[in-house]
Design an enzyme around this catalytic site. Structure first.
Site, PDB file in Angstrom:
ATOM      1  N   GLN A 269       0.830  -1.209   0.000  1.00 43.74           N
ATOM      2  CA  GLN A 269       0.000   0.000   0.000  1.00 43.74           C
ATOM      3  C   GLN A 269       0.862   1.256   0.000  1.00 43.74           C
ATOM      4  O   GLN A 269       0.528   2.257  -0.631  1.00 43.74           O
ATOM      5  CB  GLN A 269      -0.966  -0.005   1.177  1.00 43.74           C
ATOM      6  CG  GLN A 269      -1.962  -1.142   1.086  1.00 43.74           C
ATOM      7  CD  GLN A 269      -2.602  -1.264  -0.293  1.00 43.74           C
ATOM      8  OE1 GLN A 269      -3.392  -0.422  -0.709  1.00 43.74           O
ATOM      9  NE2 GLN A 269      -2.248  -2.312  -1.042  1.00 43.74           N
ATOM     10  N   HIS A 272       1.812   3.069  -3.346  1.00 38.91           N
ATOM     11  CA  HIS A 272       0.862   3.854  -4.141  1.00 38.91           C
ATOM     12  C   HIS A 272       1.249   5.325  -4.191  1.00 38.91           C
ATOM     13  O   HIS A 272       1.067   5.993  -5.202  1.00 38.91           O
ATOM     14  CB  HIS A 272      -0.539   3.786  -3.521  1.00 38.91           C
ATOM     15  CG  HIS A 272      -1.306   2.559  -3.901  1.00 38.91           C
ATOM     16  ND1 HIS A 272      -1.763   2.338  -5.167  1.00 38.91           N
ATOM     17  CD2 HIS A 272      -1.724   1.498  -3.168  1.00 38.91           C
ATOM     18  CE1 HIS A 272      -2.423   1.187  -5.202  1.00 38.91           C
ATOM     19  NE2 HIS A 272      -2.401   0.663  -4.003  1.00 38.91           N
ATOM     20  N   GLU A 337      -8.918   1.567   5.808  1.00 37.90           N
ATOM     21  CA  GLU A 337      -9.444   1.140   4.513  1.00 37.90           C
ATOM     22  C   GLU A 337      -9.301  -0.382   4.391  1.00 37.90           C
ATOM     23  O   GLU A 337     -10.242  -1.093   4.101  1.00 37.90           O
ATOM     24  CB  GLU A 337      -8.651   1.833   3.395  1.00 37.90           C
ATOM     25  CG  GLU A 337      -9.098   1.410   2.016  1.00 37.90           C
ATOM     26  CD  GLU A 337      -8.154   1.866   0.909  1.00 37.90           C
ATOM     27  OE1 GLU A 337      -6.978   2.171   1.190  1.00 37.90           O
ATOM     28  OE2 GLU A 337      -8.592   1.896  -0.257  1.00 37.90           O
ATOM     29  N   HIS A 338      -8.058  -0.874   4.611  1.00 38.29           N
ATOM     30  CA  HIS A 338      -7.794  -2.319   4.562  1.00 38.29           C
ATOM     31  C   HIS A 338      -7.307  -2.779   5.931  1.00 38.29           C
ATOM     32  O   HIS A 338      -6.390  -2.177   6.491  1.00 38.29           O
ATOM     33  CB  HIS A 338      -6.670  -2.654   3.579  1.00 38.29           C
ATOM     34  CG  HIS A 338      -6.902  -2.146   2.197  1.00 38.29           C
ATOM     35  ND1 HIS A 338      -6.190  -1.106   1.661  1.00 38.29           N
ATOM     36  CD2 HIS A 338      -7.760  -2.558   1.236  1.00 38.29           C
ATOM     37  CE1 HIS A 338      -6.597  -0.890   0.419  1.00 38.29           C
ATOM     38  NE2 HIS A 338      -7.553  -1.751   0.134  1.00 38.29           N
ATOM     39  N   ASP A 371      -6.949  -6.346  -4.037  1.00 38.11           N
ATOM     40  CA  ASP A 371      -6.759  -5.225  -4.970  1.00 38.11           C
ATOM     41  C   ASP A 371      -7.089  -5.630  -6.403  1.00 38.11           C
ATOM     42  O   ASP A 371      -7.493  -4.801  -7.207  1.00 38.11           O
ATOM     43  CB  ASP A 371      -5.303  -4.744  -4.936  1.00 38.11           C
ATOM     44  CG  ASP A 371      -5.015  -3.886  -3.723  1.00 38.11           C
ATOM     45  OD1 ASP A 371      -5.963  -3.327  -3.152  1.00 38.11           O
ATOM     46  OD2 ASP A 371      -3.830  -3.777  -3.344  1.00 38.11           O
ATOM     47  N   HIS A 430     -53.201  20.362   2.667  1.00 38.31           N
ATOM     48  CA  HIS A 430     -52.849  18.954   2.892  1.00 38.31           C
ATOM     49  C   HIS A 430     -54.049  18.243   3.525  1.00 38.31           C
ATOM     50  O   HIS A 430     -54.467  17.164   3.103  1.00 38.31           O
ATOM     51  CB  HIS A 430     -51.678  18.816   3.874  1.00 38.31           C
ATOM     52  CG  HIS A 430     -50.329  19.111   3.322  1.00 38.31           C
ATOM     53  ND1 HIS A 430     -49.943  20.360   2.931  1.00 38.31           N
ATOM     54  CD2 HIS A 430     -49.239  18.311   3.133  1.00 38.31           C
ATOM     55  CE1 HIS A 430     -48.690  20.333   2.518  1.00 38.31           C
ATOM     56  NE2 HIS A 430     -48.231  19.085   2.622  1.00 38.31           N
TER      57      HIS A 430
HETATM   58  N1  NAD Z   1      -8.947   3.981  -2.338  1.00 37.75           N
HETATM   59  C1  NAD Z   1      -8.849   3.338  -3.500  1.00 37.75           C
HETATM   60  O1  NAD Z   1      -9.660   2.507  -3.835  1.00 37.75           O
HETATM   61  C2  NAD Z   1      -7.687   3.637  -4.425  1.00 37.75           C
HETATM   62  C3  NAD Z   1      -7.433   2.860  -5.575  1.00 37.75           C
HETATM   63  C4  NAD Z   1      -6.385   3.223  -6.414  1.00 37.75           C
HETATM   64  C5  NAD Z   1      -5.619   4.344  -6.099  1.00 37.75           C
HETATM   65  N2  NAD Z   1      -5.899   5.045  -4.958  1.00 37.75           N
HETATM   66  C6  NAD Z   1      -5.202   6.267  -4.608  1.00 37.75           C
HETATM   67  O2  NAD Z   1      -5.512   7.207  -5.635  1.00 37.75           O
HETATM   68  C7  NAD Z   1      -4.450   8.148  -5.708  1.00 37.75           C
HETATM   69  C8  NAD Z   1      -4.048   8.321  -7.170  1.00 37.75           C
HETATM   70  O3  NAD Z   1      -3.304   9.497  -7.282  1.00 37.75           O
HETATM   71  P1  NAD Z   1      -2.477   9.861  -8.580  1.00 37.75           P
HETATM   72  O4  NAD Z   1      -1.842  11.185  -8.307  1.00 37.75           O
HETATM   73  O5  NAD Z   1      -1.639   8.717  -8.951  1.00 37.75           O
HETATM   74  O6  NAD Z   1      -3.550  10.001  -9.759  1.00 37.75           O
HETATM   75  P2  NAD Z   1      -4.853  10.904  -9.939  1.00 37.75           P
HETATM   76  O7  NAD Z   1      -5.432  10.510 -11.241  1.00 37.75           O
HETATM   77  O8  NAD Z   1      -5.729  10.861  -8.752  1.00 37.75           O
HETATM   78  O9  NAD Z   1      -4.313  12.401 -10.070  1.00 37.75           O
HETATM   79  C9  NAD Z   1      -3.627  12.871 -11.185  1.00 37.75           C
HETATM   80  C10 NAD Z   1      -4.170  14.233 -11.562  1.00 37.75           C
HETATM   81  O10 NAD Z   1      -3.960  15.161 -10.492  1.00 37.75           O
HETATM   82  C11 NAD Z   1      -3.897  16.459 -11.032  1.00 37.75           C
HETATM   83  N3  NAD Z   1      -2.814  17.216 -10.408  1.00 37.75           N
HETATM   84  C12 NAD Z   1      -1.564  16.767 -10.121  1.00 37.75           C
HETATM   85  N4  NAD Z   1      -0.847  17.785  -9.597  1.00 37.75           N
HETATM   86  C13 NAD Z   1      -1.650  18.872  -9.579  1.00 37.75           C
HETATM   87  C14 NAD Z   1      -1.494  20.214  -9.144  1.00 37.75           C
HETATM   88  N5  NAD Z   1      -0.341  20.633  -8.636  1.00 37.75           N
HETATM   89  N6  NAD Z   1      -2.534  21.053  -9.249  1.00 37.75           N
HETATM   90  C15 NAD Z   1      -3.723  20.645  -9.763  1.00 37.75           C
HETATM   91  N7  NAD Z   1      -3.937  19.375 -10.186  1.00 37.75           N
HETATM   92  C16 NAD Z   1      -2.909  18.513 -10.091  1.00 37.75           C
HETATM   93  C17 NAD Z   1      -3.637  16.344 -12.504  1.00 37.75           C
HETATM   94  O11 NAD Z   1      -4.739  16.846 -13.186  1.00 37.75           O
HETATM   95  C18 NAD Z   1      -3.490  14.850 -12.760  1.00 37.75           C
HETATM   96  O12 NAD Z   1      -4.185  14.478 -13.933  1.00 37.75           O
HETATM   97  C19 NAD Z   1      -3.327   7.618  -4.830  1.00 37.75           C
HETATM   98  O13 NAD Z   1      -3.363   8.333  -3.613  1.00 37.75           O
HETATM   99  C20 NAD Z   1      -3.704   6.157  -4.576  1.00 37.75           C
HETATM  100  O14 NAD Z   1      -3.280   5.692  -3.320  1.00 37.75           O
HETATM  101  C21 NAD Z   1      -6.920   4.730  -4.146  1.00 37.75           C
HETATM  102  N1  HSO Z   2      -4.864  -0.634  -3.096  1.00 33.56           N
HETATM  103  C1  HSO Z   2      -5.759   0.191  -3.896  1.00 33.56           C
HETATM  104  C2  HSO Z   2      -6.951   0.579  -3.054  1.00 33.56           C
HETATM  105  O1  HSO Z   2      -6.573   1.371  -2.025  1.00 33.56           O
HETATM  106  C3  HSO Z   2      -6.244  -0.493  -5.122  1.00 33.56           C
HETATM  107  C4  HSO Z   2      -5.196  -0.947  -6.072  1.00 33.56           C
HETATM  108  C5  HSO Z   2      -5.192  -0.885  -7.395  1.00 33.56           C
HETATM  109  N2  HSO Z   2      -4.048  -1.451  -7.829  1.00 33.56           N
HETATM  110  C6  HSO Z   2      -3.398  -1.880  -6.831  1.00 33.56           C
HETATM  111  N3  HSO Z   2      -4.096  -1.555  -5.750  1.00 33.56           N
END
Ligand code: NAD
Ligand code: HSO
Length: 440
Positions: A269, A272, A337-338, A371, A430
């Site tokens: 985790q 990520h 979450e997990h 996941d 009413h």
């Molecule tokens: N809870 C869940 O089920 C789950 C599953 C997968 C991923 N996640 C989480 O989702 C998140 C994914 O984040 P990510 O960043 O990889 O992708 P993301 O798609 O959430 O964000 C990327 C976008 O953020 C914007 N951005 C980046 N910097 C910026 C700035 N300075 N100002 C304005 N906009 C900006 C851009 O538009 C970019 O396209 C991670 O925190 C991951 O842990 C959660």
């Molecule tokens: N761990 C994420 C949910 O918090 C989901 C994910 C996608 N790929 C790998 N992991």
């Protein structure tokens, strides 16, 4: 505990016996991102620009934040042939793994399908509830720091099972790099439209619509602080599922699981995001030290070692508790979450767990299996919101309408009650409406 190892990984060590334990835990659990005024302001500006200038603003922000220089929305739109081509072009091993995961996710979510119901009262009146799918759902698939084909399946399959008529997917493609597995997953899961946009601008486009992006009824899916803040800001204009932020894992171990397995579960985790959170709780001090040593040994072997190191240093911790009961109190306080119950008889502890997004039972159930392919959804409530939220599911893509069908005598009996209550509220129209139906 070896100071050298602790220093090299720089992961907090906490004990529930410490006087400052509560304060340190609070500090670790706080995730300020969503409520930071700077982020809120930036997101508000982005939303206003999309509402005002539609596609033009979308193209501009995509250039700025995803380094993707295009002049028309066509270049940010992927048609169904492109998605199918991605699917058929995958190496057989990937295509089969994707199909197998999709099958399992679909089978699990089929069981969640809520049904309409009704009952007939003695006087012949019918009362019930009719379940209907959303017309159009928007799914956000993150793509900033990693590509998430699994999140495509986890978002789109429940929407499909729910009977949503149109599924619109947005996914950022930084530097214009398309991930074939993501596109293939969209094909497999029955997504109708894909736009390669992300962040707050994508959320705003889905919420308000632009010349090209259709306005949706609800936006679901995880993302970073810009995505989470934007979802919160557009709530009301559209529905949202939950605030699913940086990934989290809380492992409770009885000391009997291989420390290297647990170290890797924490990394899974942490890798990520620098803001992700990995916590291990145990009442066995020697075991905590062994896991710490395993972390130090294995961390340098990771491809994403730097992200993991930062995540563990900022928000990770190894926590010593007094006993099993104290571990249960921590679980419910953290509402992770997990939750991995890495122990001999996890089912004995399960009834005491009140707050957790998903619970992984026993030593063999690595969180990573959930996941990708176990079946349950991986879009889960984070930052303690498991106290009041549930995993993404078929129910998120459906609504309920109440059904009331009064018989003549039923209307008469209810009319008498309604009349008294309506006059008590001084709402006489009413009262008179109900009284017309009272049988003399
Ligand atoms: N809870 C869940 O089920 C789950 C599953 C997968 C991923 N996640 C989480 O989702 C998140 C994914 O984040 P990510 O960043 O990889 O992708 P993301 O798609 O959430 O964000 C990327 C976008 O953020 C914007 N951005 C980046 N910097 C910026 C700035 N300075 N100002 C304005 N906009 C900006 C851009 O538009 C970019 O396209 C991670 O925190 C991951 O842990 C959660
Ligand atoms: N761990 C994420 C949910 O918090 C989901 C994910 C996608 N790929 C790998 N992991």
């Amino acid at each position: 505990m070896s100071e050298t190892l602790a220093d090299s990984v720089d992961m907090a060590r906490l004990s529930t016996k410490d006087a400052d334990f509560e304060a340190r835990l609070d500090a670790l659990l706080a995730w300020e991102g969503v409520s930071g005024t700077e982020v809120q302001q930036r997101v508000a500006e982005i939303i206003a620009a999309i509402r005002e200038r539609g596609d033009a603003a979308l193209i501009e922000y995509t250039g700025r934040f995803d380094r993707l220089s295009v002049s028309t929305m066509d270049e940010l739109t992927l048609g169904s042939e492109r998605l199918e081509r991605a699917y058929t072009g995958l190496p057989a091993e990937q295509r089969e793994a994707l199909a197998r995961a999709a099958e399992r996710i679909r089978a699990y979510h089929e069981r969640q399908r809520p049904t309409s119901w009704s009952y007939v009262e003695e006087d012949g009146s019918v009362l019930g509830q009719q379940v209907t799918p959303l017309d159009r759902a928007g799914i956000y698939v993150p793509g900033g720091k990693a590509a998430y084909p699994s999140s495509v399946l986890m978002n789109a399959i429940p929407a499909h099972v729910a009977g949503v008529r149109e599924i619109v997917m947005v996914v950022p493609t930084p530097d214009g790099v398309l991930n074939e597995l993501v596109l293939a997953a969209a094909h497999l899961a029955g997504v109708d439209h894909v736009f390669t946009i992300g962040g707050a601008q994508a959320v705003a486009a889905l919420a308000y619509g632009t010349e090209t992006v259709p306005r949706v009824d609800k936006i679901v899916g995880p993302g970073n602080i810009y995505v989470a803040t934007a979802k919160r800001a557009v709530f009301g204009q559209v529905g949202i599922d939950m605030i699913a932020g940086p990934s989290e894992i809380l492992i409770v171990s009885d000391g009997g699981t291989d420390p290297e397995w647990l170290a890797m579960d924490l990394f899974s985790q942490a890798e990520h995001d620098e803001d992700a959170q990995a916590l291990l709780v145990s009442w066995d001090e020697r075991h905590l030290a062994e896991v710490e040593a395993a972390i130090a040994k294995l961390l340098p072997t990771l491809e994403r070692a730097e992200i993991v190191r930062q995540s563990l240093a900022r928000r990770g911790a190894l926590i010593r508790c007094r006993d099993r009961n104290e571990a249960v109190r921590l679980i419910n306080r953290i509402a992770p979450e997990h939750l991995e119950l890495s122990m001999a008889e996890p089912e004995a502890l399960l009834p005491e767990v009140r707050h957790a997004g998903a619970i992984f039972m026993g030593r063999y159930t690595a969180e990573a299996l959930g996941d990708y392919c176990a079946g349950p959804n991986h879009v889960l409530p984070t930052s303690g919101t498991a106290r009041f939220s549930s995993p993404l599911g078929v129910y998120d893509f459906q609504k309920r309408s109440s059904i009331i069908h009064c018989s003549e005598s039923g209307a008469s009996a209810l009319g008498a009650i309604a009349s008294v209550l309506a006059r008590g509220e001084s709402l006489t129209a009413h009262a008179r409406s109900a009284e017309y139906r009272i049988k003399p």
